[in-house]
Design an enzyme around this catalytic site. Structure first.
Site, mmCIF file in Angstrom:
data_model
loop_
_atom_site.group_PDB
_atom_site.id
_atom_site.type_symbol
_atom_site.label_atom_id
_atom_site.label_comp_id
_atom_site.label_asym_id
_atom_site.label_seq_id
_atom_site.Cartn_x
_atom_site.Cartn_y
_atom_site.Cartn_z
ATOM 1 N N ARG A 104 0.848 -1.195 0.000
ATOM 2 C CA ARG A 104 0.000 0.000 0.000
ATOM 3 C C ARG A 104 0.878 1.238 0.000
ATOM 4 O O ARG A 104 1.769 1.380 0.841
ATOM 5 C CB ARG A 104 -0.875 0.048 1.257
ATOM 6 C CG ARG A 104 -1.916 -1.007 1.310
ATOM 7 C CD ARG A 104 -3.041 -0.644 2.241
ATOM 8 N NE ARG A 104 -2.624 -0.096 3.536
ATOM 9 C CZ ARG A 104 -3.471 0.258 4.474
ATOM 10 N NH1 ARG A 104 -4.775 0.134 4.282
ATOM 11 N NH2 ARG A 104 -3.044 0.726 5.623
ATOM 12 N N THR A 108 -1.375 7.409 -0.413
ATOM 13 C CA THR A 108 -2.701 7.244 -1.037
ATOM 14 C C THR A 108 -3.456 6.025 -0.508
ATOM 15 O O THR A 108 -4.663 5.918 -0.707
ATOM 16 C CB THR A 108 -2.545 7.052 -2.558
ATOM 17 O OG1 THR A 108 -1.840 5.812 -2.774
ATOM 18 C CG2 THR A 108 -1.774 8.192 -3.203
ATOM 19 N N ASP A 200 0.274 -3.699 11.993
ATOM 20 C CA ASP A 200 0.757 -4.030 10.641
ATOM 21 C C ASP A 200 1.108 -5.525 10.603
ATOM 22 O O ASP A 200 2.089 -5.963 11.220
ATOM 23 C CB ASP A 200 1.985 -3.175 10.308
ATOM 24 C CG ASP A 200 2.416 -3.360 8.861
ATOM 25 O OD1 ASP A 200 2.518 -2.358 8.143
ATOM 26 O OD2 ASP A 200 2.656 -4.526 8.450
ATOM 27 N N ASP A 203 4.691 -6.508 9.333
ATOM 28 C CA ASP A 203 5.735 -6.192 10.313
ATOM 29 C C ASP A 203 5.707 -7.160 11.487
ATOM 30 O O ASP A 203 6.753 -7.576 11.998
ATOM 31 C CB ASP A 203 5.561 -4.763 10.841
ATOM 32 C CG ASP A 203 6.024 -3.716 9.836
ATOM 33 O OD1 ASP A 203 6.745 -4.080 8.887
ATOM 34 O OD2 ASP A 203 5.655 -2.540 10.004
HETATM 35 C C1 PRP Z 1 -1.214 -5.028 4.191
HETATM 36 C C2 PRP Z 1 -2.027 -6.302 4.238
HETATM 37 C C3 PRP Z 1 -2.822 -6.240 2.971
HETATM 38 C C4 PRP Z 1 -3.074 -4.762 2.829
HETATM 39 C C5 PRP Z 1 -4.487 -4.497 3.271
HETATM 40 O O1 PRP Z 1 -0.127 -5.165 3.356
HETATM 41 O O2 PRP Z 1 -1.242 -7.452 4.353
HETATM 42 O O3 PRP Z 1 -2.124 -6.723 1.830
HETATM 43 O O4 PRP Z 1 -2.161 -4.085 3.703
HETATM 44 O O5 PRP Z 1 -4.800 -3.178 3.058
HETATM 45 P P1 PRP Z 1 -5.911 -2.698 2.010
HETATM 46 O O6 PRP Z 1 -7.087 -3.570 2.208
HETATM 47 O O7 PRP Z 1 -6.157 -1.278 2.435
HETATM 48 O O8 PRP Z 1 -5.320 -2.782 0.641
HETATM 49 P P2 PRP Z 1 0.950 -3.993 3.178
HETATM 50 O O9 PRP Z 1 0.556 -3.067 2.085
HETATM 51 O O10 PRP Z 1 1.193 -3.348 4.515
HETATM 52 O O11 PRP Z 1 2.219 -4.750 2.672
HETATM 53 P P3 PRP Z 1 3.133 -5.840 3.415
HETATM 54 O O12 PRP Z 1 2.308 -7.094 3.550
HETATM 55 O O13 PRP Z 1 4.250 -6.000 2.473
HETATM 56 O O14 PRP Z 1 3.545 -5.288 4.750
HETATM 57 N N1 URA Z 2 -2.538 -3.541 6.735
HETATM 58 C C1 URA Z 2 -2.231 -4.045 7.935
HETATM 59 O O1 URA Z 2 -1.271 -4.818 8.068
HETATM 60 N N2 URA Z 2 -2.962 -3.677 8.996
HETATM 61 C C2 URA Z 2 -4.009 -2.828 8.886
HETATM 62 O O2 URA Z 2 -4.669 -2.538 9.900
HETATM 63 C C3 URA Z 2 -4.318 -2.311 7.621
HETATM 64 C C4 URA Z 2 -3.573 -2.698 6.550
#
Ligand code: PRP
Ligand code: URA
Length: 209
Positions: A104, A108, A200, A203
């Site tokens: 994400r 945005t 997160d 993380d």
């Molecule tokens: C997180 C999560 C989803 C997304 C959800 O990933 O694992 O993929 O956010 O958010 P959304 O419904 O608003 O799209 P992130 O973008 O943090 O990436 P990561 O898994 O690499 O940490």
């Molecule tokens: N991605 C995450 O990992 N946690 C949230 O709460 C939203 C998006």
């Protein structure tokens, strides 16, 4: 219209409480994401078709049921979806695994694609798309779009925690997709994080920050 299944089994609720707790460390968090994924997989595969075959037990011939129908695929959305894959594969070892990389944009909150590698025969498979978090729904809706571009017609989305906003986005963009979640939380905050959520997910699984 696809169905929304909320899997509020006591074992899942208990494990989810540990995930939500800010004191839970990386090792336990990762293990429990896998355990919840396995429990959810058990429910999400409940409607898989079976067929009767005849085998011989040590005692007598027996008519037994085995899986039939479409082959399966598990597709995690990177990174956090990876935490759900291993324990699901122990239940459905013949499933192939594809990967969709999305993150994400911090400003945005829109998904940015950086990787997509799917089994060559993905269009013939029933796909379980997995990601612990469904927040705005942007990542899941985009990933389902990629799968459809590759010809997939049978897609099930599995998220551990979903926000109502994300459910709405996915269901209106992809009304044919079944959705399995362990919890529907209250809302998103100003950073598009799920409240109360678990923070997160990527993380917490990988120990980054
Ligand atoms: C997180 C999560 C989803 C997304 C959800 O990933 O694992 O993929 O956010 O958010 P959304 O419904 O608003 O799209 P992130 O973008 O943090 O990436 P990561 O898994 O690499 O940490
Ligand atoms: N991605 C995450 O990992 N946690 C949230 O709460 C939203 C998006």
């Amino acid at each position: 219209m696809g169905t929304l299944h909320v899997l509020d089994h006591p074992l899942i609720q208990h494990k989810l409480a540990i995930l939500r707790d800010a004191r839970t460390g990386v090792k336990e968090f990762r293990e429990i994401v896998g355990e919840i994924a396995a429990l959810m997989c058990y429910e999400a595969t409940r409607d898989l078709p079976t067929e009767e075959v005849e085998i011989q037990t040590p005692v007598a011939p027996a008519k037994v049921r085995v899986l039939a129908g479409k082959k399966l695929a598990i597709v995690p959305i990177l990174r956090a979806g990876l935490g759900m894959v291993d324990r699901m594969i122990t239940l459905i070892p013949s499933a192939k695994v594809g990967h969709i990389g999305l993150y994400r944009d911090p400003e945005t909150h829109r998904p940015v694609e950086y990787y997509c590698k799917l089994p060559g025969d993905i269009s013939e498979r029933r796909v379980f798309l997995v990601d612990p978090m469904l927040a705005t729904g942007g990542s899941a809706a985009a990933a389902i779009g990629f799968l459809k571009e590759h010809g997939c017609r049978s897609i099930t989305l599995m998220n551990i925690i979903a926000a109502p906003e994300g459910i709405e986005v996915v269901r209106s963009a992809h009304p044919d997709v079944d959705l399995f979640v362990a919890a529907v939380d209250e809302r998103l905050n100003e950073h598009a994080y799920i409240v109360p959520g678990l923070g997160d997910a990527g993380d917490r699984i990988f120990g980054t920050k």
